[in-house]
Write an enzyme that holds these catalytic residues in place. Structure first.
Site, short mmCIF file in Angstrom:
data_model
loop_
_atom_site.label_atom_id
_atom_site.label_comp_id
_atom_site.label_asym_id
_atom_site.label_seq_id
_atom_site.Cartn_x
_atom_site.Cartn_y
_atom_site.Cartn_z
N HIS A 105 0.83 -1.21 0.00
CA HIS A 105 0.00 0.00 0.00
C HIS A 105 0.86 1.26 0.00
CE1 HIS A 105 -3.48 -2.35 1.15
NE2 HIS A 105 -2.94 -2.71 2.28
N CYS A 135 -3.73 -0.01 9.48
CA CYS A 135 -4.65 -1.10 9.13
C CYS A 135 -5.53 -1.48 10.32
CB CYS A 135 -3.88 -2.35 8.70
SG CYS A 135 -2.96 -2.20 7.19
#
Length: 186
Positions: free
Chosen positions: A74, A175
Site C-alpha cells: 500500500h 490497518c
C-alpha cells in the site's frame, strides 16, 4: 461480515456512508492518504484508477492525486501523516519516488520526516484537545533507528506501539485503526 459490521457502527454514529457499486473499482484504505488538504491515492495491487475516481467524485472539495505504488502493498506501507503538514516517509527508493510524485502533484509544500525503515513510516497522528499532538509509532525494539527520528518530534506526545505479530500478515498501525472525527456524546 466485516463490512456489514463496520457499516452498522458507522450508521449508528449517524455518519454519511458512500458505497462503491462499480464492480471494476477497487479502493483499499491503506492506499488513501488524507493530508487534511487533499488526498493522495496509491495505485497498487489493491487500488485502481476507477477507485481513485470514485473517491474524487465523493470528495469534490478536495484535490485527489494518484501515486504509483511499487515494492509495497500500500501507499501507507511507506508513508503517513505524522502531524499537521508533516508526512512521515520511508527511505527506500520506492518511497522517495512516491514522495517526489506527491510533491509534484500538490500545490502545497509539506514538511517531511524521513525514517530509515519504510514500515516505521506508517504511524498514526491524532490531535486530541486535552493532549495536543499525539503520535503512535512503531516501538524502538522493532525499529530502533526510526524510533530515534520520531523522538526528535518534541511537540508530540509519542506513544510507541509494538506491532511485530500483525506485521507478519501485512497489518500496519493504520490497518488496525478507524479514526472518526466526531465529538463524544458520552
Amino acid at each position: 461480515k466485516q463490512v456489514e459490521a463496520m457499516k452498522r457502527v458507522l450508521e449508528s454514529l449517524n455518519l454519511n456512508i458512500v458505497e462503491m457499486v462499480d464492480e471494476n473499482a477497487t479502493l483499499d484504505g491503506g492506499d488513501v492518504l488524507f493530508t487534511g488538504r487533499e488526498f493522495f491515492v496509491g495505485l497498487s495491487r489493491r487500488t485502481n484508477q476507477r477507485g481513485a475516481e470514485i473517491l474524487a467524485d465523493t470528495f469534490k472539495d478536495y484535490a485527489v492525486s494518484t501515486v504509483p505504488v511499487q515494492d509495497s502493498l500500500h501507499l501507507k506501507g511507506f508513508c503517513s501523516m505524522a502531524g499537521p503538514n508533516l508526512i512521515a516517509i520511508g527511505s527506500s527508493e520506492a518511497a522517495q519516488k512516491a514522495l517526489k510524485t506527491m510533491q509534484q502533484m500538490s500545490d502545497h509544500r509539506y514538511d517531511k520526516l524521513t525514517v530509515p525503515d519504510d514500515a516505521a513510516a506508517n504511524c498514526i497522528y491524532l490531535n486530541i484537545p486535552s493532549k495536543g499532538h499525539v503520535l503512535l509509532h512503531r516501538a524502538p525494539e522493532e525499529y530502533p533507528e526510526s524510533a530515534k527520528v520520531f523522538e526528535k518530534l518534541k511537540d508530540h506526545m509519542l506513544i510507541p506501539i509494538a506491532n511485530t505479530e500483525l506485521e507478519k500478515v501485512d497489518g500496519s498501525l493504520t490497518c488496525c485503526s478507524v479514526l472518526i472525527n466526531k465529538a463524544s456524546e458520552l
